[in-house]
Design an enzyme around this catalytic site. Structure first.
Site, PDB file in Angstrom:
ATOM      1  N   SER A 282       0.858  -1.176   0.000  1.00  0.00           N
ATOM      2  CA  SER A 282       0.000   0.000   0.000  1.00  0.00           C
ATOM      3  C   SER A 282       0.894   1.226   0.000  1.00  0.00           C
ATOM      4  CB  SER A 282      -0.871  -0.001   1.271  1.00  0.00           C
ATOM      5  OG  SER A 282      -1.532   1.237   1.464  1.00  0.00           O
TER       6      SER A 282
ATOM      7  N   TYR B  68      -2.268  -1.331  10.200  1.00  0.00           N
ATOM      8  CA  TYR B  68      -2.276  -1.466   8.744  1.00  0.00           C
ATOM      9  C   TYR B  68      -0.909  -1.122   8.169  1.00  0.00           C
ATOM     10  CZ  TYR B  68      -4.211  -1.161   3.999  1.00  0.00           C
ATOM     11  OH  TYR B  68      -4.471  -1.352   2.662  1.00  0.00           O
TER      12      TYR B  68
END
Length: 291
Positions: free
Chosen positions: A144, A157
């Site tokens: 990401s 995350y």
């Protein structure tokens, strides 16, 4: 290369029932691949499998939690036994979790790491040996832009996506010269349901609800899953080591390289609601964890 690279090959996609995974499955199918797809949502997965089979595509569909190591390795064995092995593996399955590190229960961090990091490790380890043996193939792991920068409220995350990046970049060096391509994907804002389905432990200051966060994400996400899938497949064609998706990803990548420490001041202004000390008397009460 182009179409010929994919025609008659075997593509494996996790998290295939929605978002980028679903778009990847359809794109691989259009290019002539046989598919092995998995997702924890059995109903949506079977709907996609049925759609592709009606188009004449051979599909092996397996409902599976990628954090289940035994299930993942059994899936890889099934792909080998029924389809002859994998040529392209995209470890795409992922979840989101919102909350400051201080507020996040350990169990919730473990849940996210099980899917976003260990699912990538299992997928890599399950399929890599056969690729090395035949000296060909691609393994593409989804990180990401939050694997490039740290963001308040996204500690778990970010930890998983930084870990995916480090794992993948190390693996790329280790298999150099073997004929196996290793790619790491850093999507920016993609119009998927990951924000809407996130588990929210603590709302950022000023956020009215988890639904409001999801709506804001939808407003700023500029890239469609189909565009993301096309970029990933182009990266496979080119054997790209790093695949950035969307203009925001390119900006964030540049920011992390040009201002490797100072970028945090900019990020705090944009995402600082959950930074330590940022809460005040107007902050919301932490939200209940939701699936």
């Amino acid at each position: 290369m182009g179409q010929d690279l994919f025609k008659g090959r075997i593509a494996v996609v996790t998290g295939a029932a929605s978002g980028i995974g679903q778009a990847l499955a359809r794109d691989f199918a259009r290019r002539g691949c046989t598919l092995a797809i998995s997702d924890i949502n059995a109903d949506r997965l079977e709907t996609l499998a049925g759609e592709l089979r009606r188009q004449g595509v051979t599909v092996l569909a397996q409902a599976m939690d990628v954090s289940d190591r035994e299930a993942f390795f059994a899936f890889a064995d099934k792909v080998a036994a029924e389809l002859g092995g994998a040529d392209f593996v995209v470890n795409n399955a992922g979840v989101a979790l919102v909350g400051s590190i201080d507020s996040l229960p350990i169990e919730q961090i473990e849940w996210l790491m099980g899917i976003n990091f260990w699912g990538v490790v299992y997928g890599t380890k399950a399929f890599l040996p056969r690729m090395l043996a035949k000296k060909s193939g691609s393994i593409v792991n989804i990180s990401s832009v939050f694997g490039l920068i740290g963001v308040p409220g996204q500690g778990a995350y970010c930890a998983a996506k930084f870990a995916v990046r480090g794992f993948t970049e190390t693996l790329r060096q280790e298999v150099h010269g073997t004929g196996v391509h290793i790619g790491c994907v850093h999507p920016g804002g993609i119009k998927t349901n990951i924000a809407a389905s996130a588990r929210v432990v603590e709302l950022p200051a000023g956020a009215e609800s988890a639904e409001a966060i999801a709506r804001r994400f939808e407003e700023i996400a500029r890239t469609t899953p189909e565009q993301a899938a096309a970029t990933i497949i182009r990266g496979i064609e080119r054997h790209s080591p790093r695949i950035l998706i969307g203009p925001d990803a390119r900006v964030i990548s540049g920011l992390s390289r040009l201002l490797p420490v100072a970028y945090t001041a900019l990020v705090r202004k944009a995402f600082g609601g959950l930074a330590a000390g940022a809460k005040d008397k107007n902050s919301k009460t932490p939200a209940t964890v939701r699936s």
